[in-house]
Design an enzyme around this catalytic site. Structure first.
Site, mmCIF file in Angstrom:
data_model
loop_
_atom_site.group_PDB
_atom_site.id
_atom_site.type_symbol
_atom_site.label_atom_id
_atom_site.label_comp_id
_atom_site.label_asym_id
_atom_site.label_seq_id
_atom_site.Cartn_x
_atom_site.Cartn_y
_atom_site.Cartn_z
ATOM 1 N N ASP A 81 -11.904 -9.078 13.763
ATOM 2 C CA ASP A 81 -10.689 -9.329 13.012
ATOM 3 C C ASP A 81 -9.563 -9.445 14.044
ATOM 4 O OD1 ASP A 81 -8.845 -9.520 10.916
ATOM 5 O OD2 ASP A 81 -8.574 -7.345 10.843
ATOM 6 N N ASP A 83 -5.624 -8.674 13.245
ATOM 7 C CA ASP A 83 -4.558 -7.694 13.071
ATOM 8 C C ASP A 83 -5.091 -6.272 13.162
ATOM 9 O OD1 ASP A 83 -2.275 -9.495 12.412
ATOM 10 O OD2 ASP A 83 -3.611 -10.063 10.767
ATOM 11 N N LYS A 231 4.968 -4.754 -3.939
ATOM 12 C CA LYS A 231 3.782 -5.415 -3.385
ATOM 13 C C LYS A 231 4.040 -6.910 -3.187
ATOM 14 C CE LYS A 231 -1.235 -5.578 -3.997
ATOM 15 N NZ LYS A 231 -1.469 -4.780 -2.775
ATOM 16 N N ARG A 235 4.236 -9.284 0.206
ATOM 17 C CA ARG A 235 3.405 -10.486 0.320
ATOM 18 C C ARG A 235 4.279 -11.705 0.635
ATOM 19 N NH1 ARG A 235 1.224 -10.363 -4.400
ATOM 20 N NH2 ARG A 235 -0.722 -9.331 -3.808
ATOM 21 N N HIS A 238 5.521 -11.812 4.416
ATOM 22 C CA HIS A 238 4.606 -12.007 5.542
ATOM 23 C C HIS A 238 4.822 -13.338 6.266
ATOM 24 C CE1 HIS A 238 1.531 -8.780 6.168
ATOM 25 N NE2 HIS A 238 2.189 -8.295 5.135
ATOM 26 N N ASP A 368 -10.289 -3.324 11.096
ATOM 27 C CA ASP A 368 -9.548 -2.075 10.871
ATOM 28 C C ASP A 368 -9.594 -1.625 9.418
ATOM 29 O OD1 ASP A 368 -7.703 -4.362 10.266
ATOM 30 O OD2 ASP A 368 -6.377 -2.704 9.684
#
Length: 511
Positions: A81, A83, A231, A235, A238, A368
């Protein structure tokens, strides 16, 4: 004559036993009844033993820890991955995400402008917590779904044990309240959500900050609406965050001198490498160029961006597309094979496996997030998995503190002392035991606070593993604080899990 002596002796012993039984308040096993002096002597003896006990060795901060046996000789393919796995972010990232989310709440969702004065609180939340969407409560659960008292918050206000029981009626949360029952319910509405990645920490801090503002100003609000607004604000933020970080990568990403060395070692050992990330290409390209160099793509046999995990691992028929670097768009050509040097977009793990032949235990994937990165590839595809848990550095540094080791030793020995002497019924003795219990509670809180003042350790409650730990140990074969810690081991190393002590093995000869 001898018979008479035996009868008298037996009668005398019986009388003494009955007298002792009467003094002990009628307890059948009168041996457990101890005088206060005897309790104090036992306490002092254990205290002296603890003080003379040699403290355990420090834990190696850069170690790799095994949950399951993993032989690296069997691993032919390494997947990553991006991040918080290859790119580890500085605290400035938390502030950036928090501020952008707060700004979006005000500008797009028309929240009061006064919340612009609510600043980020570093160290308030930790990874692995659960948020009750219906009740607006942030709490910590252990591996048995028990609430950890002292780690339950409404907004920024801790709830007392009595308040927690008044809300939930029970210390144990029903599993249906926390986990989806079937695969079809994974994306459906659930009453609790878990903070399973580090991007969620500033999100929960903003959520609790705003809830606290509403409570203090007597503003009525619906907890679920607030949750979903926060939330969505994160989003929506980002893409803005990506552009800001692209312009000044070193401000937000920790430099790693060893990452290129790590990749060189894998390539020299003839290992295949691939990248599957949810982040967009420009964002990843800027970060990887800083971490490894402009030639970073040469290390990878397959690169997939905006994979939309966990759907990448769960969906069956989502076509993989080629991303054109020059135009910054996705082309419509049918992808028949995965070529080195090209950038791919979306797709599924089935296509990745079918086109490469990389399957099962020959693949080791690092991420992660225990769920979106590790769970499905472990359960459905038999990949080996490694978890990168950045907080492990702080956790181990805390474990290595002398005061922590001393408190942990004394907590274990004091608990055993309480367990062995708890059955006496004399009121004076019970008062002594109550003092011991108060001391035990004090030590448990001291051990908790050194990790995080509100919620303690990411990995355990007072005595049980956390819910997060249970999932981590289930889905990760190995875990460590940084991917480059693997440089301390050869590419042929075998990781062996330590034999854990089960409750019924505690006093056995082989522990």
């Amino acid at each position: 004559m001898l018979l008479c002596k035996l009868i008298v002796s037996s009668t005398l012993k019986l009388s003494l036993r009955l007298l002792e039984k009467q003094k002990c308040g009628g307890v059948l096993e009168f041996q457990r009844c101890h005088s206060i002096n005897r309790l104090e002597s036992a306490y002092q003896a254990i205290r002296d033993k603890c003080d003379s006990k040699k403290l355990p060795k420090d834990v190696e901060i850069k170690a790799v820890f095994a949950c399951n046996e993993l032989d690296l000789k069997e691993v032919k393919v390494y997947g990553f991955d991006y991040d918080y796995t290859l790119a580890c972010y500085k605290p400035s990232m938390d502030y950036l995400l928090y501020n952008l989310g707060r700004q979006t709440l005000i500008e797009q969702f028309k929240y009061p402008k006064a919340i612009g004065e609510l600043h980020y609180k570093p160290g308030f939340a930790i990874r692995g917590l659960h948020y009750d969407i219906e009740k607006g409560i942030l709490l910590k659960l252990d591996s048995f779904l028990q609430i950890q008292f002292g780690s339950v918050y409404r907004g920024l206000t801790p709830l007392s044990n009595e308040e927690v029981l008044q809300v939930y009626k029970n210390r144990i949360i029903p599993i249906a309240y926390v986990e989806a029952r079937t695969e079809l319910e994974q994306d459906a509405y659930t009453k609790m959500v878990q903070l399973a990645d580090l991007f969620s920490v500033p999100e929960m801090t903003l959520l609790c900050n705003v809830a606290d503002y509403f409570e203090r100003n007597h503003i009525d609000f619906h907890p679920e609406i607030l949750f979903r607004d926060v939330k969505n604000s994160f989003r929506n933020s980002h893409p803005v965050m990506h552009k800001i970080v692209e312009q000044n990568v070193s401000e937000y990403i920790k430099h790693s001198e060893d990452l290129r060395l790590f990749f060189n070692r894998l390539v020299a050992a003839d290992k295949k490498l691939f990248l599957v990330t949810n982040s967009p290409y420009r964002f990843v390209n800027k970060g990887m160029a800083m971490l490894i160099g402009n030639d970073w793509k040469d290390y990878f046999d397959v690169i997939i961006v905006q994979a939309r995990k966990p759907r990448f691992f769960t969906e069956k028929s989502r076509p993989i597309r080629v991303f054109d670097e020059q135009s910054g768009t996705h082309v419509w050509d049918r992808v028949m094979k995965l070529e080195k040097g090209k950038i791919y977009y979306e797709g599924t793990v089935k296509q990745l496996q079918d086109m490469t032949g990389w399957r099962g235990h020959q693949v080791l994937y690092f991420g992660d997030h225990p769920y979106s990165d590790l769970a499905d590839v472990t359960l459905e595809h038999g990949w080996r998995t490694g978890a990168i848990i950045n907080e492990l550095t702080h956790e181990i540094e805390t474990l290595n503190r002398t005061d922590f080791k001393q408190n942990a030793n004394w907590l274990q020995m004091l608990t055993q002392l309480i367990e062995e002497h708890q059955d006496c019924e004399d009121p004076n003795e019970q008062r002594v035991l109550a003092k011991w219990m108060q001391e035990r509670d004090h030590i448990r809180n001291e051990i908790k606070f050194v990790f995080n003042e509100q919620f303690g350790s990411v990995f355990r409650t007072y005595h049980n593993p956390t819910y997060f730990s249970r999932r981590l140990f289930r889905f990760a074969d190995i875990y460590t604080s940084n991917i480059t810690n693997l440089l301390n081991y050869s590419v042929n190393h075998t990781f062996y899990p330590r034999r854990g002590v089960m409750p019924h093995e505690y006093s056995s000869y082989f522990v």
